[in-house]
Design an enzyme around this catalytic site. Structure first.
Site, PDB file in Angstrom:
ATOM      1  N   THR A 122       0.868  -1.187   0.000  1.00  0.00           N
ATOM      2  CA  THR A 122       0.000   0.000   0.000  1.00  0.00           C
ATOM      3  C   THR A 122       0.899   1.230   0.000  1.00  0.00           C
ATOM      4  O   THR A 122       1.733   1.391   0.888  1.00  0.00           O
ATOM      5  CB  THR A 122      -0.887  -0.006   1.259  1.00  0.00           C
ATOM      6  OG1 THR A 122      -1.566  -1.257   1.294  1.00  0.00           O
ATOM      7  CG2 THR A 122      -1.893   1.127   1.226  1.00  0.00           C
ATOM      8  N   CYS A 264      -2.297  -1.885   9.037  1.00  0.00           N
ATOM      9  CA  CYS A 264      -2.816  -1.255   7.814  1.00  0.00           C
ATOM     10  C   CYS A 264      -3.706  -0.047   8.082  1.00  0.00           C
ATOM     11  O   CYS A 264      -3.315   1.078   7.796  1.00  0.00           O
ATOM     12  CB  CYS A 264      -3.572  -2.278   6.979  1.00  0.00           C
ATOM     13  SG  CYS A 264      -2.500  -3.577   6.358  1.00  0.00           S
TER      14      CYS A 264
HETATM   15  C1  UDX Z   1      -7.231  -4.593   6.508  1.00  0.00           C
HETATM   16  C2  UDX Z   1      -8.234  -4.637   5.335  1.00  0.00           C
HETATM   17  O1  UDX Z   1      -9.457  -5.248   5.755  1.00  0.00           O
HETATM   18  C3  UDX Z   1      -7.631  -5.411   4.199  1.00  0.00           C
HETATM   19  O2  UDX Z   1      -8.515  -5.417   3.088  1.00  0.00           O
HETATM   20  C4  UDX Z   1      -6.310  -4.776   3.814  1.00  0.00           C
HETATM   21  O3  UDX Z   1      -5.688  -5.488   2.787  1.00  0.00           O
HETATM   22  C5  UDX Z   1      -5.378  -4.694   5.010  1.00  0.00           C
HETATM   23  O4  UDX Z   1      -6.029  -4.017   6.086  1.00  0.00           O
HETATM   24  P1  UDX Z   1      -6.476  -6.312   8.420  1.00  0.00           P
HETATM   25  O5  UDX Z   1      -5.496  -5.266   8.874  1.00  0.00           O
HETATM   26  O6  UDX Z   1      -6.046  -7.737   8.323  1.00  0.00           O
HETATM   27  O7  UDX Z   1      -7.045  -5.932   6.964  1.00  0.00           O
HETATM   28  O8  UDX Z   1      -7.679  -6.227   9.451  1.00  0.00           O
HETATM   29  P2  UDX Z   1      -9.258  -5.982   9.407  1.00  0.00           P
HETATM   30  O9  UDX Z   1      -9.974  -7.257   9.427  1.00  0.00           O
HETATM   31  O10 UDX Z   1      -9.609  -5.003   8.361  1.00  0.00           O
HETATM   32  O11 UDX Z   1      -9.457  -5.306  10.851  1.00  0.00           O
HETATM   33  C6  UDX Z   1      -8.826  -4.063  11.163  1.00  0.00           C
HETATM   34  C7  UDX Z   1      -9.157  -3.630  12.575  1.00  0.00           C
HETATM   35  O12 UDX Z   1     -10.507  -3.180  12.647  1.00  0.00           O
HETATM   36  C8  UDX Z   1      -9.017  -4.692  13.643  1.00  0.00           C
HETATM   37  O13 UDX Z   1      -8.366  -4.130  14.766  1.00  0.00           O
HETATM   38  C9  UDX Z   1     -10.447  -5.074  13.963  1.00  0.00           C
HETATM   39  O14 UDX Z   1     -10.565  -5.531  15.291  1.00  0.00           O
HETATM   40  C10 UDX Z   1     -11.153  -3.753  13.769  1.00  0.00           C
HETATM   41  N1  UDX Z   1     -12.586  -3.862  13.443  1.00  0.00           N
HETATM   42  C11 UDX Z   1     -12.983  -4.541  12.328  1.00  0.00           C
HETATM   43  C12 UDX Z   1     -13.519  -3.243  14.264  1.00  0.00           C
HETATM   44  O15 UDX Z   1     -13.176  -2.616  15.280  1.00  0.00           O
HETATM   45  N2  UDX Z   1     -14.852  -3.333  13.940  1.00  0.00           N
HETATM   46  C13 UDX Z   1     -15.281  -4.000  12.840  1.00  0.00           C
HETATM   47  O16 UDX Z   1     -16.493  -4.027  12.600  1.00  0.00           O
HETATM   48  C14 UDX Z   1     -14.325  -4.631  12.003  1.00  0.00           C
END
Ligand code: UDX
Length: 439
Positions: A122, A264
């Site tokens: 990214t 991310c």
């Molecule tokens: C993210 C993007 O989803 C992905 O498409 C990209 O390529 C990389 O970044 P990731 O970092 O693996 O992926 O985590 P993700 O599942 O998106 O969760 C991110 C954060 O948001 C976590 O800390 C999760 O606990 C939090 N989250 C997620 C919430 O607080 N509420 C939600 O409803 C969903």
């Protein structure tokens, strides 16, 4: 095809094994010799469900090798994927491009024949154009070494499935040749009918940051409404359920709690805003400042709620911390809300004991002053409060009746809104949850 994958972190290692699973000959490259050694022996350097099997199957099939040499990579590959990290630059909100640049600087002088360099990391919009110029300047292949962008959307915890069966393929290309090459790389995925968007390189770079900005905004939106609920004694959980039934809104990424963390979303929204500032259009993305602030504030709110549950002071209070990873099914602790809450509680005088099913080793290396346990029951022993911060299934399966016999006071804060709080209350626990009324 002969493919190299440079950078073997959560993204690159899974991508390398995935490309081998599609039948390509793959060389994975990283500067970290210890990591390469482990991967070459079929040992996953991080926790990711399904990855160890994928790795071993493809090593055994002879389609996957690992190396630390960019020179070897340049000689081997027709397509080079760049999967190195773009973390937040120290002392700045911009992305640090030094790892991406180092790959180009290290590899370009060895590129002797036509090839395609495909960025997956990214990056700030404009990076592919900048790298194209660098490659043309540094490589003997000159303009025959092309640059394309193919953003990766994989989620940790689901990385294998997201790599083998992504929900869309986005390729940013500067020529028909480059597009034809990427269609060949991803033939297996395209045959499945996966939605495919081909565009220019700048648009492809922007797709990724826009997707992450949207997801972050959705989470901060529900968390902002959660604060309103807290102010008036309303309940965010049924509210989010009701919103989610509107198909235009949808219920995914609408889980209220302690907010988002990880390698991310937090740094990507900051880097997006920093790039917009450079382009003189930061007003357009000014809302991302609020998205970030709402998110950071959730961590303070969790600490305040915990302090309130302990009678207004954290000093010498024993607190069980459930979770260290930034989300379940991962051992990644980068910008983890759980660890930032644990640190804040400890710095205000509490004695915390942190449990996580997979992330303790990483957490201990980054935060050696916290106390850890690998047995969840030990975290509860003598505790005056438990704080649930990462929604692992293991925590949902806990027996609150038994745990009530281990603690000093049966108080729990569900900072992820993921526990069955009626069940815990029925077992004698005082439960508070983010955005939900006290009962
Ligand atoms: C993210 C993007 O989803 C992905 O498409 C990209 O390529 C990389 O970044 P990731 O970092 O693996 O992926 O985590 P993700 O599942 O998106 O969760 C991110 C954060 O948001 C976590 O800390 C999760 O606990 C939090 N989250 C997620 C919430 O607080 N509420 C939600 O409803 C969903």
């Amino acid at each position: 095809m002969r493919i190299t994958v440079i950078g073997t972190g959560y993204l690159g290692a899974v991508h390398a094994a995935g490309m081998a699973a599609f039948g390509h000959d793959v060389l994975g490259v990283d500067v970290d010799a210890a990591k390469i050694e482990r991967l070459a022996h079929g040992v996953a350097p991080f926790y990711e469900p399904g990855f160890p099997d994928l790795l071993r199957e493809n090593l055994d099939a002879g389609r996957l090798r690992f190396s630390t040499s960019l020179e070897e990579a340049a000689a081997f590959g027709d397509v080079h994927f760049i999967c190195v990290g773009t973390p937040q630059k120290p002392g700045s909100t911009s992305a640090d491009m030094k790892f991406v640049d180092a790959v180009i600087e290290g590899m370009a002088p060895h590129l002797l024949r036509p090839c395609l360099i495909v960025g997956k990391s990214t990056v700030p919009v404009g990076t592919a154009a900048r790298l194209t110029e660098m490659v043309a300047r540094l490589s003997p292949a000159g303009e025959q070494a092309q640059v394309a962008w193919n953003p990766e959307f994989l989620r940790e915890g689901f990385a294998v499935n997201d790599t083998l069966h992504p929900d869309r393929l986005v390729v940013g290309v500067a020529s028909a040749d480059a597009e034809a090459t990427l269609r060949q790389v991803y033939a297996t995925i395209l045959e499945e009918g996966t939605p495919y968007v081909a565009t220019d390189v700048a648009t492809a770079e922007l797709v990724k940051v826009s997707a992450n900005a949207f997801l972050a905004t959705k989470i901060s939106f529900i968390n902002a409404i959660s604060e309103v609920c807290e102010a008036v004694g309303a309940d965010i959980v049924p509210l989010a359920t009701a919103l989610g039934h509107d198909a235009r809104i949808g219920n995914r990424f609408l889980a209220p709690g302690v907010g988002f963390g990880g390698g991310c979303l937090p740094k990507d929204i900051r880097a997006f805003l920093a790039r917009a500032e450079e382009l003189g259009i930061d007003e357009a993305l000014g809302f991302l400042r609020n998205v970030d602030a709402i998110n950071v504030n959730r961590r303070h709110s969790a600490v305040n709620l915990a302090r309130g549950m302990l009678g207004g002071s954290l000093k010498d209070k024993r607190i069980a911390i459930l979770g260290a990873a930034f989300k379940p099914n991962s051992d990644d602790i980068r910008d983890s809300p759980a660890l930032s809450v644990a640190n804040a509680l400890q710095s205000q005088g509490a004695q915390v004991r942190v449990h996580d099913p997979e992330a303790i080793e990483n957490a201990r290396a980054a935060h050696p002053l916290l106390n850890y346990t690998s047995e969840v029951h030990k975290a509860f022993e003598g505790a005056q409060l438990a704080v649930h911060l990462t929604e692992w299934q293991e925590y949902r399966d806990l027996d609150p009746l038994h745990l009530a016999t281990l603690v000093t006071t049966p108080h729990i804060l569900d900072a992820r809104n993921a526990l069955d709080i009626d069940h815990w209350r029925a077992a004698g626990w005082t439960v508070r949850a983010m955005g939900r009324p006290a009962r």
